[in-house]
Design a protein around this motif. Structure first.
Motif, mmCIF file in Angstrom:
data_model
loop_
_atom_site.group_PDB
_atom_site.id
_atom_site.type_symbol
_atom_site.label_atom_id
_atom_site.label_comp_id
_atom_site.label_asym_id
_atom_site.label_seq_id
_atom_site.Cartn_x
_atom_site.Cartn_y
_atom_site.Cartn_z
ATOM 1 N N GLN A 90 0.970 -0.881 0.359
ATOM 2 C CA GLN A 90 -0.415 0.040 -0.147
ATOM 3 C C GLN A 90 0.908 1.056 -0.112
ATOM 4 O O GLN A 90 2.037 0.920 0.830
ATOM 5 C CB GLN A 90 -1.209 0.077 1.455
ATOM 6 N N GLY A 91 0.486 2.569 -0.421
ATOM 7 C CA GLY A 91 1.120 3.518 -0.401
ATOM 8 C C GLY A 91 0.277 4.794 -1.651
ATOM 9 O O GLY A 91 -0.693 4.908 -1.731
ATOM 10 N N TRP A 92 0.872 5.705 -0.646
ATOM 11 C CA TRP A 92 0.846 6.985 -2.317
ATOM 12 C C TRP A 92 1.307 7.209 -3.369
ATOM 13 O O TRP A 92 2.583 7.207 -3.788
ATOM 14 C CB TRP A 92 0.779 8.177 -1.170
ATOM 15 N N VAL A 93 0.267 6.854 -4.185
ATOM 16 C CA VAL A 93 0.750 7.363 -5.960
ATOM 17 C C VAL A 93 0.375 8.544 -6.399
ATOM 18 O O VAL A 93 -0.558 9.320 -5.623
ATOM 19 C CB VAL A 93 0.120 6.507 -6.558
ATOM 20 N N GLU A 94 1.102 9.749 -6.904
ATOM 21 C CA GLU A 94 0.792 10.777 -6.888
ATOM 22 C C GLU A 94 0.910 10.998 -8.409
ATOM 23 O O GLU A 94 1.676 10.297 -9.730
ATOM 24 C CB GLU A 94 1.781 12.153 -6.522
ATOM 25 N N TYR A 95 0.230 11.726 -9.205
ATOM 26 C CA TYR A 95 -0.182 11.949 -11.355
ATOM 27 C C TYR A 95 -0.578 13.443 -11.121
ATOM 28 O O TYR A 95 -1.601 13.520 -9.967
ATOM 29 C CB TYR A 95 -0.804 10.474 -11.801
ATOM 30 N N VAL A 96 -1.231 12.991 -12.123
ATOM 31 C CA VAL A 96 -2.258 14.584 -13.169
ATOM 32 C C VAL A 96 -3.134 13.188 -13.624
ATOM 33 O O VAL A 96 -3.369 13.098 -14.248
ATOM 34 C CB VAL A 96 -1.350 15.334 -13.537
ATOM 35 N N TRP A 97 -4.684 14.442 -13.209
ATOM 36 C CA TRP A 97 -5.800 13.251 -14.017
ATOM 37 C C TRP A 97 -6.901 14.732 -13.684
ATOM 38 O O TRP A 97 -7.049 15.583 -13.219
ATOM 39 C CB TRP A 97 -6.520 12.450 -12.945
ATOM 40 N N VAL A 98 -7.989 14.263 -14.457
ATOM 41 C CA VAL A 98 -9.151 15.733 -14.599
ATOM 42 C C VAL A 98 -10.405 15.310 -13.395
ATOM 43 O O VAL A 98 -11.103 13.708 -13.049
ATOM 44 C CB VAL A 98 -9.536 16.249 -15.996
ATOM 45 N N LYS A 99 -10.750 16.606 -12.874
ATOM 46 C CA LYS A 99 -11.139 15.733 -11.483
ATOM 47 C C LYS A 99 -12.764 15.588 -12.489
ATOM 48 O O LYS A 99 -13.144 16.770 -14.281
ATOM 49 C CB LYS A 99 -11.614 17.598 -11.002
ATOM 50 N N PRO A 100 -14.169 15.155 -11.574
ATOM 51 C CA PRO A 100 -15.302 14.339 -11.526
ATOM 52 C C PRO A 100 -15.787 15.879 -12.773
ATOM 53 O O PRO A 100 -15.298 17.474 -11.674
ATOM 54 C CB PRO A 100 -16.557 14.028 -11.147
ATOM 55 N N GLY A 101 -16.238 16.421 -13.869
ATOM 56 C CA GLY A 101 -16.744 17.733 -14.322
ATOM 57 C C GLY A 101 -16.336 18.751 -14.758
ATOM 58 O O GLY A 101 -16.575 19.630 -15.101
ATOM 59 N N GLU A 102 -14.787 18.518 -14.622
ATOM 60 C CA GLU A 102 -13.826 19.685 -14.842
ATOM 61 C C GLU A 102 -12.934 19.389 -16.311
ATOM 62 O O GLU A 102 -13.450 18.246 -17.024
ATOM 63 C CB GLU A 102 -12.986 19.942 -14.435
ATOM 64 N N SER A 103 -12.934 20.068 -17.577
ATOM 65 C CA SER A 103 -11.715 19.765 -18.937
ATOM 66 C C SER A 103 -10.619 19.325 -18.226
ATOM 67 O O SER A 103 -9.540 19.413 -19.128
ATOM 68 C CB SER A 103 -12.273 20.339 -19.676
ATOM 69 N N THR A 104 -9.998 20.534 -17.692
ATOM 70 C CA THR A 104 -8.138 20.401 -17.098
ATOM 71 C C THR A 104 -7.666 20.125 -16.278
ATOM 72 O O THR A 104 -8.407 19.756 -15.238
ATOM 73 C CB THR A 104 -7.577 21.733 -17.044
ATOM 74 N N PRO A 105 -6.695 19.141 -16.798
ATOM 75 C CA PRO A 105 -6.208 18.294 -15.554
ATOM 76 C C PRO A 105 -5.742 18.609 -14.494
ATOM 77 O O PRO A 105 -5.478 20.319 -14.328
ATOM 78 C CB PRO A 105 -4.830 17.493 -16.000
ATOM 79 N N SER A 106 -5.426 17.972 -12.735
ATOM 80 C CA SER A 106 -5.575 18.873 -11.515
ATOM 81 C C SER A 106 -4.532 17.552 -10.966
ATOM 82 O O SER A 106 -4.310 16.888 -11.105
ATOM 83 C CB SER A 106 -6.481 18.352 -10.675
ATOM 84 N N PRO A 107 -3.378 18.284 -10.222
ATOM 85 C CA PRO A 107 -2.905 17.367 -9.804
ATOM 86 C C PRO A 107 -4.035 16.489 -8.278
ATOM 87 O O PRO A 107 -4.433 17.155 -8.238
ATOM 88 C CB PRO A 107 -2.000 18.607 -8.629
ATOM 89 N N LYS A 108 -3.580 15.118 -8.771
ATOM 90 C CA LYS A 108 -4.048 14.116 -7.646
ATOM 91 C C LYS A 108 -3.009 13.332 -6.649
ATOM 92 O O LYS A 108 -1.822 12.780 -7.572
ATOM 93 C CB LYS A 108 -5.005 13.336 -8.603
ATOM 94 N N VAL A 109 -3.564 13.311 -5.934
ATOM 95 C CA VAL A 109 -2.355 11.954 -4.811
ATOM 96 C C VAL A 109 -3.469 11.182 -4.365
ATOM 97 O O VAL A 109 -4.866 11.206 -4.199
ATOM 98 C CB VAL A 109 -1.427 12.463 -3.607
ATOM 99 N N SER A 110 -2.537 10.014 -4.614
ATOM 100 C CA SER A 110 -4.717 8.774 -4.414
ATOM 101 C C SER A 110 -3.463 8.257 -2.945
ATOM 102 O O SER A 110 -2.484 7.191 -3.430
ATOM 103 C CB SER A 110 -4.350 7.755 -5.559
ATOM 104 N N PHE A 111 -4.155 7.024 -2.096
ATOM 105 C CA PHE A 111 -3.688 5.819 -1.108
ATOM 106 C C PHE A 111 -4.009 4.785 -1.999
ATOM 107 O O PHE A 111 -5.616 4.815 -2.703
ATOM 108 C CB PHE A 111 -4.167 5.863 0.114
ATOM 109 N N VAL A 112 -3.899 3.673 -1.861
ATOM 110 C CA VAL A 112 -3.728 3.048 -2.996
ATOM 111 C C VAL A 112 -3.489 1.291 -2.171
ATOM 112 O O VAL A 112 -2.301 1.115 -1.217
ATOM 113 C CB VAL A 112 -3.476 2.219 -4.193
ATOM 114 N N THR A 113 -4.750 -0.373 -1.850
ATOM 115 C CA THR A 113 -4.356 -1.386 -1.154
ATOM 116 C C THR A 113 -4.136 -2.649 -2.269
ATOM 117 O O THR A 113 -5.356 -1.901 -3.149
ATOM 118 C CB THR A 113 -4.025 -0.822 -0.112
ATOM 119 N N TRP A 114 -4.039 -3.595 -2.074
ATOM 120 C CA TRP A 114 -4.971 -4.575 -2.926
ATOM 121 C C TRP A 114 -5.811 -4.886 -1.445
ATOM 122 O O TRP A 114 -5.596 -4.476 -0.835
ATOM 123 C CB TRP A 114 -4.952 -5.745 -2.647
#
Length: 161
Positions: free
Chosen positions: A113-137
């Motif tokens: 598990q851990g944090w992953v950083e990337y850029v993605w488009v927020k729901p309802g928007e059209s331009t990408p924003s910085p995002k960090v996600s916590f992930v695990t199995w």
């Protein structure tokens, strides 16, 4: 009496998140907790991946919302973008060219598990924003559970959890 009723009504309205200036912000700890809660829930209710986790009105679809990948990188559930369900994201790149789903799988397969950083488009928007996600199995290693936080770096998220 009217004044007392008006004050009581205003007090109730101000205590609601939609009216309050103190509406609860999503925190890195909330994100991490929701990932762990979703993983445990999926162990007991794997069928929920195709129902509850796809519903934007369900607990799993509200902020911070949960996205599920299968063991190969395909999206099983996304409550705010059903067009992504079934799509193999294993080679998906963010707008900067980062293979972020590959990074998610490398992380869960090596560290659990851990944090992953990337850029993605927020729901309802059209331009990408910085995002960090916590992930695990999930405990059965059927699903990779992903919950993200917008406009925050990985370092900031890690410092707050």
């Amino acid at each position: 009496m009217k004044r007392l009723l008006a004050i009581a009504t205003l007090s109730v309205l101000l205590s609601l998140p939609a009216f309050s200036s103190q509406a609860q912000e999503v925190t890195p700890q909330m994100v991490k907790d929701k990932v762990m809660e979703a993983a445990a829930y999926l162990e007991a209710h794997p069928e929920a991946a195709e129902t509850e986790f796809r519903d934007p009105e369900s607990y799993w679809g509200t902020e911070p919302y949960v996205v599920l990948h299968d063991a190969h990188g395909a999206i099983v559930a996304h409550p705010h973008n059903h067009a992504l369900i079934g799509r193999d994201m294993s080679t998906a790149k963010d707008p900067t060219g980062k293979l972020f789903v590959s990074e998610v799988f490398e992380l869960v397969n090596t560290q659990g598990q851990g944090w992953v950083e990337y850029v993605w488009v927020k729901p309802g928007e059209s331009t990408p924003s910085p995002k960090v996600s916590f992930v695990t199995w999930d405990p059965t290693k059927t699903f990779v559970v992903v919950v993200g936080l917008w406009d925050m770096s990985k370092e900031e998220a890690m410092a707050q959890t």
